[in-house]
Design a protein around this motif. Structure first.
Motif, PDB file in Angstrom:
ATOM      1  N   SER A 113      -1.455  -6.056 -82.856  1.00 54.23           N
ATOM      2  CA  SER A 113      -2.141  -6.256 -84.132  1.00 54.23           C
ATOM      3  C   SER A 113      -2.975  -7.523 -84.175  1.00 54.23           C
ATOM      4  CB  SER A 113      -1.110  -6.292 -85.269  1.00 54.23           C
ATOM      5  OG  SER A 113      -0.255  -7.390 -85.094  1.00 54.23           O
TER       6      SER A 113
ATOM      7  N   TRP B  48     -13.753  -5.602 -92.526  1.00 55.20           N
ATOM      8  CA  TRP B  48     -13.230  -4.365 -91.931  1.00 55.20           C
ATOM      9  C   TRP B  48     -12.661  -3.455 -93.014  1.00 55.20           C
ATOM     10  CZ3 TRP B  48      -8.622  -1.745 -91.754  1.00 55.20           C
ATOM     11  CH2 TRP B  48      -8.541  -0.717 -90.817  1.00 55.20           C
ATOM     12  N   ASN B  49     -11.900  -4.015 -93.942  1.00 58.06           N
ATOM     13  CA  ASN B  49     -11.324  -3.212 -95.022  1.00 58.06           C
ATOM     14  C   ASN B  49     -12.420  -2.566 -95.864  1.00 58.06           C
ATOM     15  OD1 ASN B  49      -8.600  -3.612 -94.429  1.00 58.06           O
ATOM     16  ND2 ASN B  49      -8.488  -5.468 -95.644  1.00 58.06           N
ATOM     17  N   ALA B  50     -13.468  -3.306 -96.159  1.00 62.32           N
ATOM     18  CA  ALA B  50     -14.566  -2.745 -96.944  1.00 62.32           C
ATOM     19  C   ALA B  50     -15.260  -1.620 -96.168  1.00 62.32           C
ATOM     20  CB  ALA B  50     -15.567  -3.841 -97.298  1.00 62.32           C
ATOM     21  N   CYS B  51     -15.530  -1.849 -94.888  1.00 61.67           N
ATOM     22  CA  CYS B  51     -16.172  -0.818 -94.068  1.00 61.67           C
ATOM     23  C   CYS B  51     -15.277   0.412 -93.943  1.00 61.67           C
ATOM     24  CB  CYS B  51     -16.510  -1.367 -92.686  1.00 61.67           C
ATOM     25  SG  CYS B  51     -17.840  -2.586 -92.691  1.00 61.67           S
ATOM     26  N   ALA B  52     -13.979   0.196 -93.773  1.00 61.01           N
ATOM     27  CA  ALA B  52     -13.043   1.315 -93.668  1.00 61.01           C
ATOM     28  C   ALA B  52     -12.976   2.112 -94.969  1.00 61.01           C
ATOM     29  CB  ALA B  52     -11.655   0.803 -93.289  1.00 61.01           C
ATOM     30  N   ALA B  53     -13.280   1.463 -96.086  1.00 65.72           N
ATOM     31  CA  ALA B  53     -13.296   2.140 -97.386  1.00 65.72           C
ATOM     32  C   ALA B  53     -14.636   2.826 -97.643  1.00 65.72           C
ATOM     33  CB  ALA B  53     -12.992   1.139 -98.494  1.00 65.72           C
TER      34      ALA B  53
ATOM     35  N   LEU C  52     -11.289  -9.446 -91.508  1.00 60.34           N
ATOM     36  CA  LEU C  52     -10.395  -8.407 -92.024  1.00 60.34           C
ATOM     37  C   LEU C  52     -10.906  -7.842 -93.345  1.00 60.34           C
ATOM     38  CD1 LEU C  52      -7.820  -6.753 -91.841  1.00 60.34           C
ATOM     39  CD2 LEU C  52      -6.609  -8.651 -92.936  1.00 60.34           C
ATOM     40  N   SER C  53     -11.393  -8.693 -94.231  1.00 60.48           N
ATOM     41  CA  SER C  53     -11.907  -8.182 -95.510  1.00 60.48           C
ATOM     42  C   SER C  53     -13.157  -7.328 -95.290  1.00 60.48           C
ATOM     43  CB  SER C  53     -12.175  -9.325 -96.493  1.00 60.48           C
ATOM     44  OG  SER C  53     -13.166 -10.204 -96.019  1.00 60.48           O
TER      45      SER C  53
ATOM     46  N   ARG D 115      -6.053  -9.963 -84.109  1.00 58.90           N
ATOM     47  CA  ARG D 115      -7.461  -9.730 -84.415  1.00 58.90           C
ATOM     48  C   ARG D 115      -8.307 -10.082 -83.203  1.00 58.90           C
ATOM     49  NH1 ARG D 115      -7.802 -13.267 -89.590  1.00 58.90           N
ATOM     50  NH2 ARG D 115      -8.667 -14.510 -87.956  1.00 58.90           N
TER      51      ARG D 115
END
Length: 116
Positions: free
Chosen positions: A112, A19-24, A16-17, A114
């Protein structure tokens, strides 16, 4: 952050972290480079490989809609096979439309859980 005794901080990376970085907009190469830059010890090679693999999987599959509902498309057939065999994702797939595309169960569109 997991713990922070004195001047050493311990962090946990999760899918998840990443994914969050890639999404940012942060590339996996930048994530690995930042880890190497700020780590007190060498970053284990398998950690860098896993970060790149998660990033590849996250951006190599995309969901979209067609006239019949939600469709999940993988960038290549090996990733499609991995998706179809994943114990968390497979139950959400209704049908295989092509070697790289799947119909997603309508009931699962908002699921939701994972995929790892």
């Amino acid at each position: 952050m997991i713990k922070s005794p004195e001047h050493i901080h311990t962090y946990r990376l999760t899918p998840l972290s990443i994914w969050n970085a890639c999404a940012a907009g942060i590339a996996t190469a930048e994530i690995v480079q930042t880890l190497q830059e700020f780590s007190k010890y060498d970053v284990p090679q398998h950690v860098a490989v896993e970060i790149r693999e998660y990033g590849r999987a996250l951006w190599a599959a995309a969901a979209g809609a067609d006239e019949a509902g939600l469709v999940l498309r993988a960038a290549d057939q090996p990733l499609a096979e991995e998706i179809s065999r994943n114990k968390h994702v497979a139950p959400l797939l209704a049908a295989r439309l092509s070697p790289t595309a799947f119909r997603v169960e309508a009931i699962a569109a908002g699921e939701s859980s994972r995929p790892w």
